[in-house]
Design a protein around this motif. Structure first.
Motif, mmCIF file in Angstrom:
data_model
loop_
_atom_site.group_PDB
_atom_site.id
_atom_site.type_symbol
_atom_site.label_atom_id
_atom_site.label_comp_id
_atom_site.label_asym_id
_atom_site.label_seq_id
_atom_site.Cartn_x
_atom_site.Cartn_y
_atom_site.Cartn_z
ATOM 1 N N LEU A 1 23.499 -0.281 -0.880
ATOM 2 C CA LEU A 1 22.243 -0.685 -1.510
ATOM 3 C C LEU A 1 21.896 0.348 -2.581
ATOM 4 O O LEU A 1 21.217 1.339 -2.328
ATOM 5 N N VAL B 1 14.668 -5.621 -9.979
ATOM 6 C CA VAL B 1 14.980 -6.922 -9.377
ATOM 7 C C VAL B 1 13.785 -7.412 -8.550
ATOM 8 O O VAL B 1 13.226 -6.653 -7.760
ATOM 9 N N VAL C 1 11.721 -8.988 -5.533
ATOM 10 C CA VAL C 1 11.974 -8.918 -4.091
ATOM 11 C C VAL C 1 11.174 -9.995 -3.364
ATOM 12 O O VAL C 1 9.983 -10.179 -3.632
ATOM 13 N N LEU D 1 22.783 -3.631 -7.696
ATOM 14 C CA LEU D 1 21.751 -4.659 -7.856
ATOM 15 C C LEU D 1 21.578 -5.119 -9.306
ATOM 16 O O LEU D 1 20.805 -6.037 -9.570
ATOM 17 N N ASN E 1 13.825 0.067 0.967
ATOM 18 C CA ASN E 1 14.585 -1.014 0.330
ATOM 19 C C ASN E 1 13.849 -1.539 -0.902
ATOM 20 O O ASN E 1 14.462 -1.792 -1.947
ATOM 21 N N TYR E 2 12.533 -1.730 -0.776
ATOM 22 C CA TYR E 2 11.750 -2.234 -1.903
ATOM 23 C C TYR E 2 11.844 -1.293 -3.094
ATOM 24 O O TYR E 2 11.997 -1.735 -4.246
ATOM 25 N N CYS F 1 15.074 -1.646 -4.982
ATOM 26 C CA CYS F 1 15.083 -2.899 -5.748
ATOM 27 C C CYS F 1 14.180 -2.795 -6.974
ATOM 28 O O CYS F 1 14.530 -3.265 -8.067
ATOM 29 N N VAL G 1 16.266 -10.487 -4.789
ATOM 30 C CA VAL G 1 16.641 -9.966 -3.474
ATOM 31 C C VAL G 1 15.796 -10.646 -2.404
ATOM 32 O O VAL G 1 14.588 -10.818 -2.574
ATOM 33 N N GLU H 1 14.825 -9.930 1.484
ATOM 34 C CA GLU H 1 14.880 -8.806 2.412
ATOM 35 C C GLU H 1 14.239 -9.168 3.741
ATOM 36 O O GLU H 1 13.055 -9.479 3.801
#
Length: 237
Positions: free
Chosen positions: A38, A70, A72, A43, A61-62, A65, A49, A51
């Motif tokens: 990741l 990108v 989410v 990405l 993770n956010y 991204c 994305v 999730e």
């Protein structure tokens, strides 16, 4: 559309199947075995994305991204103490779609719950409580859906101003009884009861397909957008 999946458990696999059936390409899959993949570089060629992970990893993770630029779509619950930070970034151009539950039926149920709470606000002989049942692998308790339902009551009823997990004897508290059994996808019941009768509304999911379809529809909604979105925006409620 090229979709990245972060989280490849039961829900991730269901989302993958529906996304492919709708003509989308699954360009990247991240699960617990390849979390190092990741990255912003991986990405760069992704359109959106989706999730579904856990509260401990969701916010990180956010941020990755967002750094990659990108959009989410997330259905992870239990991280909402950081919601204001995510919303602030969305005001600066990031794109995020959050729902505690992506089922189209559940989101209609949310609206029904609010309307019933408004109607019951003038009848103090009725008390209200909630029961929610999920599979044994459900990590958060109460569920995010239960909390959204509780908020719908608290915002529309003059007596209830907080919720508590388990049974409460305080008039100002709404009881939420959370149960974990077998492989139950999700059942939520709101009961208004007095000494002489009761009124109950319930949503029962039969499978994860309804949640997965909603997540894919949200992903289709996001490209080209910036800001913070939810199911009300998708369903135009």
């Amino acid at each position: 559309m090229k979709i990245a999946l972060i989280g490849y458990g039961r829900m991730g696999k269901e989302i993958e199947g529906i996304a492919r059936d709708r003509g989308h390409d699954i360009a990247l899959i991240i699960d617990q075995n390849n979390q190092a993949d990741l990255t912003v570089d991986n990405l760069k060629n992704v359109d959106v994305v989706i999730e579904f992970t856990n509260p401990d990893s969701a916010y990180r993770n956010y941020m990755i991204c967002f750094e990659a630029g990108v959009p989410v779509v997330s259905g992870t619950t239990g991280w909402l103490d950081q919601l204001d930070e995510v919303k602030s970034l969305c005001e600066k151009g990031k794109a995020f779609f959050y729902a505690s539950n992506f089922s189209l039926g559940v989101n209609l149920f949310f609206e029904l719950n609010k309307k019933l709470a408004q109607l019951m606000s003038g009848f103090d002989q009725y008390n209200v409580d909630m029961e929610e049942i999920h599979h044994i692998h459900k990590l958060d308790s109460p569920s995010g859906t239960a909390l959204t339902l509780a908020e719908g009551v608290l915002e529309n009823h003059p007596v209830k101003n907080s919720w508590v997990e388990g049974l409460s004897t305080k008039d100002s508290e709404m009881s939420i009884v959370a149960k974990r059994h077998g492989a139950v996808p999700g059942t939520h019941s709101i009961t208004w009861h007095s000494e002489v009768d009761e009124i109950q509304i319930q949503h029962q999911a039969y499978s994860r397909k309804g949640f997965a379809l909603g997540a894919v529809l949200a992903a289709e909604f996001m490209p080209g957008k910036s800001g913070f979105f939810g199911m009300k925006d998708l369903l135009k409620l």
